[in-house]
Design a protein around this motif. Structure first.
Motif: not given
Ligand code: DGT
Ligand code: CA
Ligand code: CA
Ligand code: ZN
Length: 570
Positions: A185-187, A195-199
């Motif tokens: 994601g954006s991180l 916005g939110d965390l994706d793994f």
């Protein structure tokens, strides 16, 4: 309850105290404590357990007690009492960045907007400017504030996002059945807010892992659980999406979840042409052969160079990768020093000596001590006399090292009238000069642009500090003609700062990339006021990479000798 949540409550208390007409000293104490809490590396939760809260600067007995109450009970009686005294429709006005107690009160008394939408309508219809004590400027500030609020709604700053993502990742890694975990994601793309965390997690048996994740200790609310994906709200109130895939889908899933959406959509067009398939697991060859085992292979099989995540925004990187002309992006290890750091001489917490020792420990060749100048009273700006004393200390410390140099610099104020805080004779004596704006943010675009341009035309000014003055989610950039600033920076050879502080990240990636096209040089600095924030450099590097910068675009990649030559340029 973490530092950041406590800081939010303290800021709100300060606003409420102002509204209720309490002593300004009281509200100032809460604001100062909030600032310290959100900027310290000390963890209030941890300290409260050990009864050591007062080690946080700015926290005395009274505030320590309040923090303790918040942490142990999740509530604060004092805060609830204050809230009861102020109507909800007035309180919501205080949430708008840039709107203080005074403005909020005037708007409330005269308009009593039911919600923020109603306030926005009033502002757009130019009705705010007619209220007593509110002019066009305040009306514009309200509109800008409403925009910031809407766009920043719960977007996380990078240091918080990394901290929470780290905890989740550590948990996932230890879960039996999961063999690998990556942040996506954006991180992963290093976007300035998240916005939110994706793994993406790899498991031989995704279904079992997903079932087990429903009991994760950080889970507050389960939003969705599918065959290979789980969406949840964490106990920190932050949303997380976790993809769990079998090993062969790892690269496809990681690529897809990293995004961006725009990048993926462009890539899909090419993938379809090659007969590939597209699903929520990602972009993969389907009938056209085995799954790619790495992202490198995935991009390569689609006919292009590997694209680093920071570039994946659908802004020309795919064409560049197909032509084989991607930049060799800046890396943190390219940086040989920090050119904007504060010491105890102004508003920093460390001695010059502590800074030198730490910089050297980090393997830097140099560090510029750039304390504030005299007209910035709130930060104890240095007078001419104090500058000479500080220089003497720096000279003494430098004698101890053969492999490291402190530069005696200054962060000089660009005053509201465009003049600098010191005359040319003094600036000429400094090893390095950073010029910054910390006042007069509300001036019009022409005036602000002229202030920055004027500073760049002074031949002693080497770097413009945090060039647009924004504070992410809290203060919009001041209005300057950025194209003009970039052009003059290129023409005068003045470096523009990429301020690495996660609540600034100023310049933004778009301006960096435009600046590079125009031939601007940059300095990736921390502006640290505490040596623990020298670590912020990593965020500045991400931002520079998102602006397509290479080593040669950044002055603090130079060796000390090269930098000295650069500083002598006329
Ligand atoms: P954020 O969370 O707003 O900071 O930004 P992202 O980029 O992390 O967005 P997010 O969490 O909604 O989605 C994660 C990734 O999933 C995104 O970067 C790309 C992929 N993705 C999400 N929605 C779509 C879509 O509609 N089409 C395509 N192709 N990819 C998508
Ligand atoms: Ca996301
Ligand atoms: Ca997501
Ligand atoms: Zn500074």
């Amino acid at each position: 309850m973490n530092n950041w949540e406590i800081a939010q409550i303290f800021n709100e208390i300060a606003d409420l105290l102002d509204i209720l007409g309490e002593s300004p000293y009281k509200s100032r104490a809460y604001r100062r404590a909030a600032h310290k809490l959100s900027n310290t590396y000390l963890d209030a939760f941890q300290l409260s357990r050990e009864g050591r809260l007062k080690e946080i600067p700015g926290i005395g007995d009274a505030l320590a007690k309040k923090i303790q109450e918040l942490i142990t009970t999740g509530k604060l009686r004092y805060y609830d009492e204050l809230r009861e005294k102020v109507p909800a429709s007035l309180r919501q006005l205080l949430l708008i960045p840039g709107v203080g107690a005074k403005t909020a009160q005037i708007i409330y008394q005269h308009l009593k907007p039911r919600d923020l939408a109603e306030l926005e309508t009033a502002a757009r219809e130019k009705r705010l400017r007619e209220l007593p004590g509110i002019g066009i400027k305040t009306e514009e500030a309200v509109l800008r504030g409403l925009e910031t609020l809407a766009s920043s709604k719960q977007r996380l700053l990078l240091h918080h996002a990394f901290a929470v993502a780290g905890e989740i990742k550590d948990y996932l890694k230890d879960l039996s059945g999961i063999t690998m975990v990556k942040t996506a994601g954006s991180l992963r793309r290093g976007r300035e807010t998240v916005g939110d965390l994706d793994f993406v997690a790899v498991a031989h048996d995704p279904l079992t892992v997903i079932e087990e994740l429903a009991n994760a200790p950080f889970l507050q609310e389960l939003l969705m659980a599918g065959d290979c994906q789980l969406s949840l709200i964490t106990k920190w109130g932050i949303r997380a999406d976790i993809s769990v895939v079998r090993p062969e889908y790892y690269a496809a899933a990681l690529q897809y979840m990293t995004g961006s959406k725009e990048h993926n959509e462009e890539l899909c067009v090419l993938a379809r042409r090659s007969g590939w398939e597209i699903s929520e697991k990602g972009i993969y060859p389907g009938q056209e052969g085995p799954l790619p085992s790495s992202e490198e292979e995935l991009y390569s099989r689609l006919g292009m160079l590997y694209i680093p995540p920071e570039l994946r925004e659908g802004k020309g990187e795919i064409q560049a990768a197909r032509r084989g002309v991607l930049p060799y992006l800046l890396e943190e290890c390219d940086l040989k020093g920090d050119l904007h750091v504060h010491s105890q001489w102004s508003d920093g917490v460390n001695t010059v000596e502590e800074l030198a020792v730490e910089a050297r420990r980090r393997g830097y060749q140099y560090m510029a001590v750039t304390d504030h100048s005299k007209s910035l009273h709130v930060a104890c700006g240095l007078t001419e006399d104090r500058i000479w004393e500080q220089r003497e200390e720096i000279r003494r410390i430098n004698q101890r090292f053969t492999d490291f140099r402190l530069l005696a610099g200054i962060e000089v104020e660009i005053r509201p009238d465009g003049s600098l805080d010191f005359d040319d004779d003094l600036l000429a004596e400094m090893d390095i000069v950073v010029a910054s704006i910390h006042s007069g943010f509300n001036q019009d675009e022409t005036t602000l642009t002229e202030r920055v341009v004027g500073a760049m035309q002074n031949k002693h000014v080497d770097i413009i500090g945090h060039p647009t003055g924004r504070l992410l989610g809290r203060r919009e950039p001041y209005s300057i003609d950025i194209d003009q600033v970039l052009k003059i920076a290129a023409a005068t050879g003045t470096a523009l700062e990429i301020n690495s502080s996660p609540d600034r990240l100023d310049l933004c990636d778009r301006y960096i990339r435009r600046g590079k096209e125009l031939g601007v040089c940059f300095a990736v600095n921390t502006d640290a006021h505490d040596l623990h924030y020298l670590d912020d450099l990593q965020y500045g590097v991400l931002q520079a990479r998102r602006g397509w910068l290479e080593r040669n675009d950044v002055i603090n990649t130079m060796t000390f000798e090269q930098l000295s030559d650069w500083l002598q340029r006329s």
